[in-house]
Scaffold this motif. Structure first.
Motif, short mmCIF file in Angstrom:
data_model
loop_
_atom_site.label_atom_id
_atom_site.label_comp_id
_atom_site.label_asym_id
_atom_site.label_seq_id
_atom_site.Cartn_x
_atom_site.Cartn_y
_atom_site.Cartn_z
N ALA A 1 -4.38 -11.42 3.64
CA ALA A 1 -3.92 -11.26 5.01
C ALA A 1 -3.75 -9.65 5.31
N VAL A 2 -4.86 -8.87 5.06
CA VAL A 2 -4.59 -7.43 4.97
C VAL A 2 -4.67 -6.84 6.06
N VAL A 3 -3.64 -5.71 6.42
CA VAL A 3 -3.37 -4.80 7.59
C VAL A 3 -4.57 -3.72 7.24
N ASP A 4 -5.21 -3.22 8.47
CA ASP A 4 -5.88 -2.38 8.36
C ASP A 4 -4.92 -0.87 8.44
N PRO A 5 -4.80 -0.02 7.39
CA PRO A 5 -3.91 1.10 7.29
C PRO A 5 -4.51 2.22 8.20
N GLY B 1 0.72 -1.37 0.02
CA GLY B 1 -0.08 0.03 -0.07
C GLY B 1 0.86 1.44 0.06
N VAL B 2 1.80 1.09 0.90
CA VAL B 2 2.88 2.55 0.59
C VAL B 2 3.35 2.52 -0.69
N TYR B 3 3.87 1.40 -1.24
CA TYR B 3 4.36 1.33 -2.60
C TYR B 3 3.61 2.19 -3.63
N VAL C 1 -1.79 5.23 2.33
CA VAL C 1 -1.87 4.19 1.24
C VAL C 1 -2.76 4.46 -0.11
N SER C 2 -3.17 5.95 -0.01
CA SER C 2 -4.14 6.60 -0.92
C SER C 2 -3.19 6.49 -2.27
#
Length: 517
Positions: free
Chosen positions: A254-258, A237-239, A440-441
């Motif tokens: 296995a998604v992290v809540d950003p 997401g950061v990328y 992560v937008s």
């Protein structure tokens, strides 16, 4: 050091896990790194050596089917991305060349298996067969992120010191135990600063994301094709935020809540691991054969709670000369909850522990902490705390933890105290944290397939929807798997794998809201 109770990556054995949030970085509209001549470097690929101690040790990866071999190389990257022409570090890479015809090859598919702190160089070969279908059109590639394994590894305490640390009481019940626990945390953090001072300011997730974009260029790909698991979804997401125009086909599993800070993430994990424990207990007692660790689901949980309470004052026999403490037992239970495939070991471990034999639970705890049978530790714990603390801005006091204990205990009677006290891990860290949570937008990015598992203990299911919303309109595409364990693709569910393979191999984006069971 991360609190020994704070679940972390168990890269080779039971998938991967993350606990913290990442820096909110600024978007790079240019879509490329100002990396000087490093983007034109040529990688010297050779047969892979045996993993280093920091990577977890063991033998060199086995040959691939059809006479292929795993190849390894080292990529040079700036130590400080604000000084791209300054000192460099080496980023360890591994690849398996595509098994299909070259005219069908899409590019390199880069994996990050999570942690943070997990070695991709050792993990990818362990799961190589699981990705054989994807290899028909991609070179499979993974790496040790900076601070991990062979990539400028963070070094903190010695193996002997880590043995003592992981045996300590991580849920202090009185002033003396609290002082001892806080002193041990300070000592570990001081050791990290002493032994890794140069690299500690440069292991943030934004640094790793910039490394990935350099990797994309060095591998010769116009776009980044990416498969991120657990913390790897946060890195992805950061990328995407930094380089939205460079995202090719990407999958987050296995998604992290950003949107959460580290306190909210820890509380969410308390709820997630409690849910997994509830499901484990229900599964054991619902079988046609008798459950050897309890007559009802509540009985199973009550007996576990009693065991842990007794271990707090009276550890039992473990793996000589170490004993099974309350902390080690809790770690072992958490490790087994990462995958339904490990529930049988948890049942056996509990059954033996009730008879005074703690070897199985201690072995599971060792796996979580990166300890090999010869007593050597990988640097997974050191890297985990270094990356978390460099990313996370909040610093929590013992008083804050005590104030939050009732809320954590309500979320999980078993794991609540451990995860609450784990919040002081960064309090005395040498490097300031960057942000409350990652940005992560990613407007303008290609679609990203976001896969959430309803029974995931480490990255609760709700995080998938939060990631989709945070990525922005037209980017995140949510897929739900009604299952158990950390992650979805490695469950081998045909519906999940069909959707993921269809997107990565053929560009078919599943319908948003698809549900697999």
């Amino acid at each position: 050091m991360p609190n020994p109770s704070r679940p972390r990556a168990a890269a080779v054995t039971a998938a991967v896990v993350l606990l913290s949030s990442v820096l909110a970085g600024c978007s790079d509209d240019s879509g490329s790194n100002n990396s000087g001549n490093l983007s034109t470097q040529k990688l010297d690929w050779k047969d892979c050596p045996a993993p280093s101690a920091a990577e977890g040790g063991g033998g060199a990866p086995s040959p691939l089917p059809k006479h292929g071999t795993w190849q390894c190389a080292t990529m040079k990257a700036p130590l400080d991305w604000n000084k791209p022409k300054g000192d460099t570090i080496g980023i360890a890479l591994i690849r398996a060349r595509t098994s299909g015809p070259q005219n069908k090859r899409i590019g390199s598919l880069v994996f990050n298996f999570g942690g943070p702190g997990g070695s991709g160089v050792t993990t990818l070969p362990s799961f190589g067969e699981d990705y054989a279908t994807l290899r028909t059109r991609y070179d499979l590639v993974s790496f040790d992120p900076r601070g991990v394994g062979r990539s400028a590894p963070v070094k903190c305490e010695s193996d002997q010191e880590l043995d003592a640390y992981f045996q300590q009481d991580a849920t202090p019940d009185n002033a003396r135990e609290q002082t001892e626990y806080l002193d041990n945390t300070k000592d570990f953090n001081a050791a990290c600063e002493k032994n890794s001072k140069k690299v500690l300011p440069h292991v943030r997730t934004t640094d790793a994301a910039r490394d990935m974009d350099l990797m994309r260029q060095v591998l010769g790909d116009h776009k980044l094709y990416y498969f991120g698991i657990s913390y790897g979804t946060e890195l992805g997401g950061v990328y995407a935020h930094l380089f939205p125009k460079k995202v090719g086909r990407a999958v987050f599993d296995a998604v992290v809540d950003p949107t959460q800070n580290s306190e909210q993430s820890s509380l969410g994990q308390a709820e997630g691991f409690q849910l997994a424990l509830d499901n484990f207990a229900e599964d054991c007692t619902s079988k046609t054969t008798d459950c050897p660790i309890g007559d009802t689901a509540q009985d199973v949980k009550t007996r576990i709670a009693t065991l842990l309470k007794n271990l707090d004052s009276k550890p039992i026999t473990g793996i000589f000369p170490r004993r099974l403490t309350q902390t080690a037992a809790t770690n072992g239970i958490a490790q087994a909850l990462y995958s339904k495939d490990f529930w049988q070991y948890l049942t056996e471990g509990l059954e033996q522990a009730y008879q005074g034999d703690g070897r199985i639970l201690l072995s599971l705890s060792d796996s979580l902490n990166g300890r090999s049978e010869n007593g050597e530790y990988s640097n997974i714990s050191a890297a985990n705390i270094a990356i978390n603390c460099a990313d996370d801005k909040p610093r929590y006091s013992p008083g804050f933890v005590q104030q939050k204990l009732p809320e954590f205990r309500s979320a999980s009677p078993l794991f609540g105290d451990f995860l609450a006290w784990g919040m002081v891990s960064c309090t005395d860290w040498a490097v300031a944290g960057s942000g409350d949570h990652p940005d992560v937008s990613a407007p303008g990015s290609a679609p990203i397939l976001v896969v959430g598992n309803t029974g995931d203990p480490a990255t609760p299911y709700e995080g998938a929807k939060k990631m989709v919303d945070a990525l922005g309109p037209g980017v995140g595409v949510e897929l739900t798997y009604k299952g158990q364990g950390h992650g979805s693709y490695d469950s081998k569910n045909k519906c999940v794998q069909g959707a993921v393979n269809g997107y990565l191999l053929d560009g078919r984006v599943p319908k948003a809201g698809t549900v697999c069971s």
